[in-house]
Design a protein around this motif. Structure first.
Motif, PDB file in Angstrom:
ATOM      1  N   PRO A   1      24.494  38.130  51.501  1.00 22.85           N
ATOM      2  CA  PRO A   1      23.904  37.191  51.911  1.00 22.85           C
ATOM      3  C   PRO A   1      22.196  37.444  51.345  1.00 22.85           C
ATOM      4  O   PRO A   1      22.046  38.883  51.646  1.00 22.85           O
ATOM      5  N   GLU A   2      22.018  36.502  51.212  1.00 23.00           N
ATOM      6  CA  GLU A   2      20.765  36.661  50.516  1.00 23.00           C
ATOM      7  C   GLU A   2      19.638  37.105  52.019  1.00 23.00           C
ATOM      8  O   GLU A   2      18.736  37.746  51.862  1.00 23.00           O
ATOM      9  N   ALA A   3      19.786  36.325  53.442  1.00 24.76           N
ATOM     10  CA  ALA A   3      19.662  36.968  54.665  1.00 24.76           C
ATOM     11  C   ALA A   3      20.008  37.511  55.490  1.00 24.76           C
ATOM     12  O   ALA A   3      21.425  37.408  55.589  1.00 24.76           O
ATOM     13  N   TRP A   4      19.314  38.211  56.243  1.00 26.62           N
ATOM     14  CA  TRP A   4      20.190  39.646  57.108  1.00 26.62           C
ATOM     15  C   TRP A   4      20.981  38.567  57.981  1.00 26.62           C
ATOM     16  O   TRP A   4      21.795  39.122  58.786  1.00 26.62           O
ATOM     17  N   THR A   5      20.130  37.165  57.896  1.00 27.27           N
ATOM     18  CA  THR A   5      21.157  36.519  59.473  1.00 27.27           C
ATOM     19  C   THR A   5      22.803  35.935  58.186  1.00 27.27           C
ATOM     20  O   THR A   5      23.043  35.464  59.623  1.00 27.27           O
ATOM     21  N   GLY A   6      22.662  36.209  57.549  1.00 23.26           N
ATOM     22  CA  GLY A   6      24.123  35.402  57.065  1.00 23.26           C
ATOM     23  C   GLY A   6      23.975  34.168  56.112  1.00 23.26           C
ATOM     24  O   GLY A   6      22.792  33.836  56.219  1.00 23.26           O
ATOM     25  N   ILE A   7      24.789  34.066  55.851  1.00 20.26           N
ATOM     26  CA  ILE A   7      24.643  32.341  55.822  1.00 20.26           C
ATOM     27  C   ILE A   7      25.148  31.156  56.528  1.00 20.26           C
ATOM     28  O   ILE A   7      26.378  31.005  57.114  1.00 20.26           O
ATOM     29  N   PRO A   8      23.948  30.659  56.334  1.00 19.81           N
ATOM     30  CA  PRO A   8      24.368  29.223  57.604  1.00 19.81           C
ATOM     31  C   PRO A   8      25.311  28.038  57.062  1.00 19.81           C
ATOM     32  O   PRO A   8      25.510  27.523  55.921  1.00 19.81           O
ATOM     33  N   MET A   9      26.320  27.657  57.930  1.00 19.27           N
ATOM     34  CA  MET A   9      26.826  27.243  57.633  1.00 19.27           C
ATOM     35  C   MET A   9      26.890  25.252  58.515  1.00 19.27           C
ATOM     36  O   MET A   9      28.139  24.284  58.538  1.00 19.27           O
ATOM     37  N   THR A  10      25.506  25.182  58.366  1.00 15.20           N
ATOM     38  CA  THR A  10      25.043  23.773  58.910  1.00 15.20           C
ATOM     39  C   THR A  10      24.727  22.724  58.145  1.00 15.20           C
ATOM     40  O   THR A  10      24.908  22.592  56.789  1.00 15.20           O
ATOM     41  N   GLY A  11      25.548  21.583  58.510  1.00  7.91           N
ATOM     42  CA  GLY A  11      26.088  20.273  57.609  1.00  7.91           C
ATOM     43  C   GLY A  11      27.615  20.450  56.946  1.00  7.91           C
ATOM     44  O   GLY A  11      28.093  19.322  56.682  1.00  7.91           O
ATOM     45  N   ILE A  12      28.368  21.167  57.562  1.00  7.41           N
ATOM     46  CA  ILE A  12      29.695  21.581  56.641  1.00  7.41           C
ATOM     47  C   ILE A  12      30.719  20.929  58.196  1.00  7.41           C
ATOM     48  O   ILE A  12      30.305  21.495  59.535  1.00  7.41           O
ATOM     49  N   PRO A  13      31.342  20.010  58.198  1.00 13.34           N
ATOM     50  CA  PRO A  13      31.930  19.349  59.048  1.00 13.34           C
ATOM     51  C   PRO A  13      33.586  20.068  59.591  1.00 13.34           C
ATOM     52  O   PRO A  13      34.198  21.155  58.859  1.00 13.34           O
ATOM     53  N   GLY A  14      34.086  19.126  60.560  1.00 14.07           N
ATOM     54  CA  GLY A  14      35.250  20.095  60.858  1.00 14.07           C
ATOM     55  C   GLY A  14      36.394  20.118  60.068  1.00 14.07           C
ATOM     56  O   GLY A  14      36.093  19.107  58.927  1.00 14.07           O
TER      57      GLY A  14
END
Length: 296
Positions: A103-116
């Motif tokens: 991932p570009e960020a050490w926190t990982g790849i955000p899944m914000t906005g991806i629905p169920g």
């Protein structure tokens, strides 16, 4: 001791690797994976096989998550890769030292906005200078099944040598008549909540540690909080709940907070909450009501 053919024809090697470079081949293999909060932590190997006769060129990598007619693309960083010459040997040795991704960020790849829903993961690798832009499904070097709670969701990452899938679904699942459930003990001490008891579904065996993943869920009008629970082997506690004629083994169907010490609800908003215990196993998610709590 000698190993391998020392008489490598450099002309044949260059020809073979140049031809391989211009096929549709693309390698994308996941080596390490985890879920942290609402972020994916993924790293592995992703590169265009072969070798350009004109030298090395930088590549651009991305992760694609797609399902239900929609897709999301996330940029990946290129990382150093070791031992690729042996892992991906194809007639002639080639070391893809920049063949890793992370991932570009050490926190990982955000899944914000991806629905169920259920999603397939793939990786794209492009070499703009060579006019190459390819994408292939992501596969795993070793099978894995990771399930984590996040608020009102269960996030699962499941992979093998054929594919890697992302599942996002409500953490309160099916209320089944086949469920055997008993809340054996619970207490609330200030902002620490403990639960323990029996939970299994007739016909789905709980014969080994890790047969399922258990969650504690608090659902309020404004927010939901969820926590992973541990499990223990307690056949004496489980046996009274097995119905007559069922000869399945459910010895590990006993859930509890870690160390029987409870979970801290420090960040939970004050209010009234419905309490549920959920059990995730295979493709199913079962839940049982476990009362109510009020947080001040």
């Amino acid at each position: 001791m000698e190993n391998g053919n020392a008489q490598v024809d450099p002309v044949e090697r260059q020809r073979h690797l140049a031809e391989l470079r211009h096929t549709e081949a693309l390698t994308a293999v996941l080596n390490k994976q985890d879920i942290r909060g609402n972020n994916l932590l993924l790293s592995g190997h992703a590169f265009i096989p072969g070798e350009s006769p004109h030298g090395e060129f930088p590549s651009v990598k991305s992760l694609v998550i797609e399902g239900g007619g929609r897709h999301w693309e996330f940029p990946l960083s290129t990382a150093e890769a070791k031992h690729t010459y042996s892992l991906y040997f194809d007639r002639f040795a080639r070391d893809y030292t920049d063949g890793g991704f992370e991932p570009e960020a050490w926190t990982g790849i955000p899944m914000t906005g991806i629905p169920g829903g259920a999603y397939e993961l793939s990786v794209g690798v492009a070499s703009p200078a060579e006019g190459i832009d390819r994408r292939t499904k992501l596969v795993a070097r070793r099978p894995f099944d990771i399930r984590r709670p996040f608020g009102g969701l269960e996030i699962s990452l499941i992979g093998d040598e054929n594919r890697v899938r992302l599942l996002r679904r409500p953490i309160i699942g099916h209320i089944s008549q086949e469920t055997a459930f008993s809340l054996e003990k619970s207490w609330l001490d200030d902002r620490t909540l403990h639960v323990e008891g029996v939970f299994f579904v007739h016909g789905i065996e709980a014969a080994a540690h890790g047969h399922a993943t258990y969650y504690l869920v608090l659902r309020g009008t404004q927010a939901a909080y969820s926590f992973r629970l541990g499990m223990s082997r307690k056949p004496a506690a489980v046996r009274p709940h097995r119905r007559r004629g069922d000869f399945g083994t459910y010895d590990f169907a006993y859930f509890a907070t870690s160390g029987y010490k409870g979970v801290a609800l420090t960040n939970a908003q004050p209010g009234d909450y419905e309490v549920y215990i959920s059990m995730s196993t295979g493709g199913s998610l079962f839940s049982a009501a476990a009362g109510n709590v009020t947080l001040s």
